[in-house]
Design an enzyme around this catalytic site. Sequence first.
Site, PDB file in Angstrom:
ATOM      1  N   GLY A 252       7.593 -49.705  20.614  1.00  0.00           N
ATOM      2  CA  GLY A 252       7.190 -50.442  19.433  1.00  0.00           C
ATOM      3  C   GLY A 252       7.890 -50.055  18.149  1.00  0.00           C
ATOM      4  CD  GLN A 253      11.820 -45.672  16.177  1.00  0.00           C
ATOM      5  OE1 GLN A 253      12.010 -45.242  17.326  1.00  0.00           O
ATOM      6  NE2 GLN A 253      12.245 -45.039  15.098  1.00  0.00           N
ATOM      7  CB  VAL A 255      11.559 -48.909  10.501  1.00  0.00           C
ATOM      8  CG1 VAL A 255      12.447 -48.207   9.476  1.00  0.00           C
ATOM      9  CG2 VAL A 255      11.011 -50.213   9.929  1.00  0.00           C
ATOM     10  CG  HIS A 259       8.054 -44.725  10.673  1.00  0.00           C
ATOM     11  ND1 HIS A 259       9.228 -45.099  11.300  1.00  0.00           N
ATOM     12  CD2 HIS A 259       7.138 -45.673  11.025  1.00  0.00           C
ATOM     13  CE1 HIS A 259       9.039 -46.210  11.990  1.00  0.00           C
ATOM     14  NE2 HIS A 259       7.768 -46.584  11.841  1.00  0.00           N
ATOM     15  CG  HIS A 261       2.311 -45.301  11.654  1.00  0.00           C
ATOM     16  ND1 HIS A 261       2.299 -46.403  10.828  1.00  0.00           N
ATOM     17  CD2 HIS A 261       3.419 -45.411  12.432  1.00  0.00           C
ATOM     18  CE1 HIS A 261       3.351 -47.149  11.086  1.00  0.00           C
ATOM     19  NE2 HIS A 261       4.049 -46.583  12.059  1.00  0.00           N
TER      20      HIS A 261
END
Length: 287
Positions: A252-253, A255, A259, A261
């Site tokens: 689901g990455q 970008v 990062h 969440h």
Amino acid sequence: MTIEKINHPYLTAIKRTDLSVPVRYLMQHSLLRGRILDFGCGFGYDTDELKRRGYDIIGYDYYYRPEYPEGKFDTIFCVYVLNVLEPYAQAEVMMNVSNLLSPKGTAYFAVRRDIKEVGFRFHAIYREYTYQCNVRLPFLSLECNSSYELYRYNHFNKLPRKKGETCSFCNLSRSVEVICETATCVAFYDGYPVSPGHALIIPKRHVASYFDLTNHEREAMNIMLQYVKQKIDERYHPDGYNIGINVNEAAGQSVFHVHMHLIPRYKGDVKNPKGGVRGVIPGKHIV
């Protein structure tokens, strides 16, 4: 017999009779603007003298002036503090300073450049151990000599844009609210939050996969995670959290800049929260 060395950084505070050299530099170059905070002020001579001269300033020091400042500040200076702290405490100071700085504000970190030996030393007067180290920061250096170096810090998303940079996190929107920063990481509120208080933590270095981070970057993100959780607790008072990192497109990455969440959860925000992060694959979350 081994003697346990416990750091006592408060022993390095100096009872001044004149403004410190870095503060004189800031004053002479008209860099003390708006609402000002002296972070780690020690006994507070710089604070009190600047106030006497008409500046809008308060001082904070964990030991000597422990009332934690409220609100945001246009100018923050932190003079000779980082050199007497161990790495975890250095990170905490930088996160606090960046959190207290207004979006368009500027902070200044002064560090000593005359330290010859790094480590614990036995204070000749107080007979207690104090720690000292050399500190180098990835910020703009305004002044550097054999005695001290003065750095200028602005929020990560307020720095000049790099020409040709296409990563949305390296070119972080100027409108996002930065929560805190260290030398290597930055945290901010998500522009498209899943829930109130949804925050992201990223390394400043552009790297796609969490598994390609250095050990230092991973540890820095984990330290920041604890701090950001505290700030979200104070503002939003959630009932729980989900913590997650997507690695690669199959997970689901979208970008491809690491990062993390931190998603606050609230009672009743979904009909049945059982399974939590296991719910990323529909039908597999009930055990």
